[in-house]
Scaffold this active site. Sequence first.
Site, PDB file in Angstrom:
ATOM      1  N   HIS A  68       6.894  -2.758  -8.436  1.00  0.00           N
ATOM      2  CA  HIS A  68       6.772  -2.559  -6.984  1.00  0.00           C
ATOM      3  C   HIS A  68       5.859  -3.621  -6.378  1.00  0.00           C
ATOM      4  O   HIS A  68       4.907  -4.096  -7.012  1.00  0.00           O
ATOM      5  CB  HIS A  68       6.271  -1.150  -6.660  1.00  0.00           C
ATOM      6  CG  HIS A  68       4.894  -0.820  -7.168  1.00  0.00           C
ATOM      7  ND1 HIS A  68       3.745  -1.149  -6.471  1.00  0.00           N
ATOM      8  CD2 HIS A  68       4.479  -0.182  -8.284  1.00  0.00           C
ATOM      9  CE1 HIS A  68       2.691  -0.715  -7.134  1.00  0.00           C
ATOM     10  NE2 HIS A  68       3.109  -0.135  -8.243  1.00  0.00           N
ATOM     11  N   ASP A  70       4.265  -3.241  -3.313  1.00  0.00           N
ATOM     12  CA  ASP A  70       3.256  -2.729  -2.389  1.00  0.00           C
ATOM     13  C   ASP A  70       1.958  -2.395  -3.096  1.00  0.00           C
ATOM     14  O   ASP A  70       1.910  -2.249  -4.326  1.00  0.00           O
ATOM     15  CB  ASP A  70       3.791  -1.510  -1.630  1.00  0.00           C
ATOM     16  CG  ASP A  70       4.130  -0.339  -2.540  1.00  0.00           C
ATOM     17  OD1 ASP A  70       4.655  -0.581  -3.643  1.00  0.00           O
ATOM     18  OD2 ASP A  70       3.881   0.818  -2.144  1.00  0.00           O
ATOM     19  N   GLU A 128       6.105   2.244  -3.236  1.00  0.00           N
ATOM     20  CA  GLU A 128       5.846   3.035  -4.434  1.00  0.00           C
ATOM     21  C   GLU A 128       4.570   3.854  -4.300  1.00  0.00           C
ATOM     22  O   GLU A 128       4.454   4.930  -4.893  1.00  0.00           O
ATOM     23  CB  GLU A 128       5.735   2.116  -5.660  1.00  0.00           C
ATOM     24  CG  GLU A 128       5.730   2.847  -7.006  1.00  0.00           C
ATOM     25  CD  GLU A 128       4.359   3.301  -7.483  1.00  0.00           C
ATOM     26  OE1 GLU A 128       4.285   4.107  -8.434  1.00  0.00           O
ATOM     27  OE2 GLU A 128       3.327   2.854  -6.897  1.00  0.00           O
ATOM     28  N   GLU A 157       4.210  -1.580 -14.820  1.00  0.00           N
ATOM     29  CA  GLU A 157       2.977  -0.909 -14.411  1.00  0.00           C
ATOM     30  C   GLU A 157       1.845  -1.245 -15.387  1.00  0.00           C
ATOM     31  O   GLU A 157       2.069  -1.469 -16.577  1.00  0.00           O
ATOM     32  CB  GLU A 157       3.185   0.607 -14.390  1.00  0.00           C
ATOM     33  CG  GLU A 157       4.041   1.110 -13.251  1.00  0.00           C
ATOM     34  CD  GLU A 157       3.251   1.261 -11.944  1.00  0.00           C
ATOM     35  OE1 GLU A 157       2.032   0.976 -11.941  1.00  0.00           O
ATOM     36  OE2 GLU A 157       3.874   1.657 -10.941  1.00  0.00           O
ATOM     37  N   HIS A 335      -6.409   0.752  -7.885  1.00  0.00           N
ATOM     38  CA  HIS A 335      -6.824   1.341  -6.609  1.00  0.00           C
ATOM     39  C   HIS A 335      -8.332   1.278  -6.373  1.00  0.00           C
ATOM     40  O   HIS A 335      -8.806   1.751  -5.342  1.00  0.00           O
ATOM     41  CB  HIS A 335      -6.363   2.797  -6.479  1.00  0.00           C
ATOM     42  CG  HIS A 335      -4.885   2.972  -6.574  1.00  0.00           C
ATOM     43  ND1 HIS A 335      -4.266   4.196  -6.378  1.00  0.00           N
ATOM     44  CD2 HIS A 335      -3.876   2.103  -6.841  1.00  0.00           C
ATOM     45  CE1 HIS A 335      -2.956   4.056  -6.520  1.00  0.00           C
ATOM     46  NE2 HIS A 335      -2.698   2.787  -6.808  1.00  0.00           N
TER      47      HIS A 335
END
Length: 359
Positions: A68, A70, A128, A157, A335
């Site tokens: 992904h 994003d 995502e 990932e 994150h």
Amino acid sequence: MLDPTGDLLALTRALCDIPSVSGDETAIVDAIEAALRRYPHLEVLRDGDALVARTSLGRAERVVVAGHTDTVPIADNLPTTVVGSGSEAAVWGRGTVDMKGGVAIQVALAAALTAPTRDVTWVFYDHEEVEASLSGLGRIARNHPDWLAADFAVLGEPSNAGIEGGCNGTLRVEVRVPGVAAHSARSWMGVNAIHGAAEVLRRLAEYEAADVEVDGLVYREGMNAVAISGGVAGNVVPDECVVTVNYRFAPSTSVAGAEAHVRELFSGFDVTLTDAASGARPGLDDPAAADFAATALAFTGGVPAPKFGWTDVARFAELGIPAVNFGPGDPLLAHKDDEHCAVAQIQLCHDALRSWLTS
């Protein structure tokens, strides 16, 4: 213009430095599309901000390699920087772990591998990091299922350059606590819903999450309040409080079973399901998955591990395509404001995937 044939670190930084918070992926997908359309061995297809580039060489096996584009919101951690040198070098910034290091590998190999031993479908998709209903991969599955037809899938990932099998499922619910509004100067005339939420929080605090073994891998579950809201003014006893709860559940449990478990936990309260996605069993007993794992782990070492977070291996599992997580970066840094990825891991994952696709 992105340069897929140049330095892999430079490509990673260029991708990271294009802001692409969920819902704002057009610029980065435009850049990837412009870069890959230059290569005649690739057929390039697009649906919104989801992009597919694929070979059609008539190979006996087709593999999807997906990632992904994003990220979660930027936290004053762009543009990227490089800290350290040599084997200690790390690239710092939003997206370096989740998951533009993996996307850089995809772009580089899509351009370089003109004659892989397996046909490859390179998938770059949007949305995502938000609710599952917005997923660009899900949109492709609905609108163009033939674009995802494959025997096996690798999802880039972050997995610390190891193999992570399957993934936990996830759901979110809103637990509503009722009250009776009143002026706070005469609070005895009302019922404070925020105070009533203490019972919801008590049940959460006392909840003991399970460790569940599935096909030889142990998945750790989790039940957490992730948001709370209530109140309308500084002088009003609130008549409602809503606690949002996220449950991460082992892939041996269905969404229906997970929802029933949450409703039982919060018996006596109004519970509304707002988002859910099933998990995926490890699938490492599939011959294609076992073959890939053997090649990748020969480069990176270690043994297969479970993926605790939800990833789109679950979406591939729903399509009947065995899939594994394999990408650079420590998932524990995803994150975070100090998100950073070892440069050596990006190169290692690139080399392992290239070896498998050309062996």
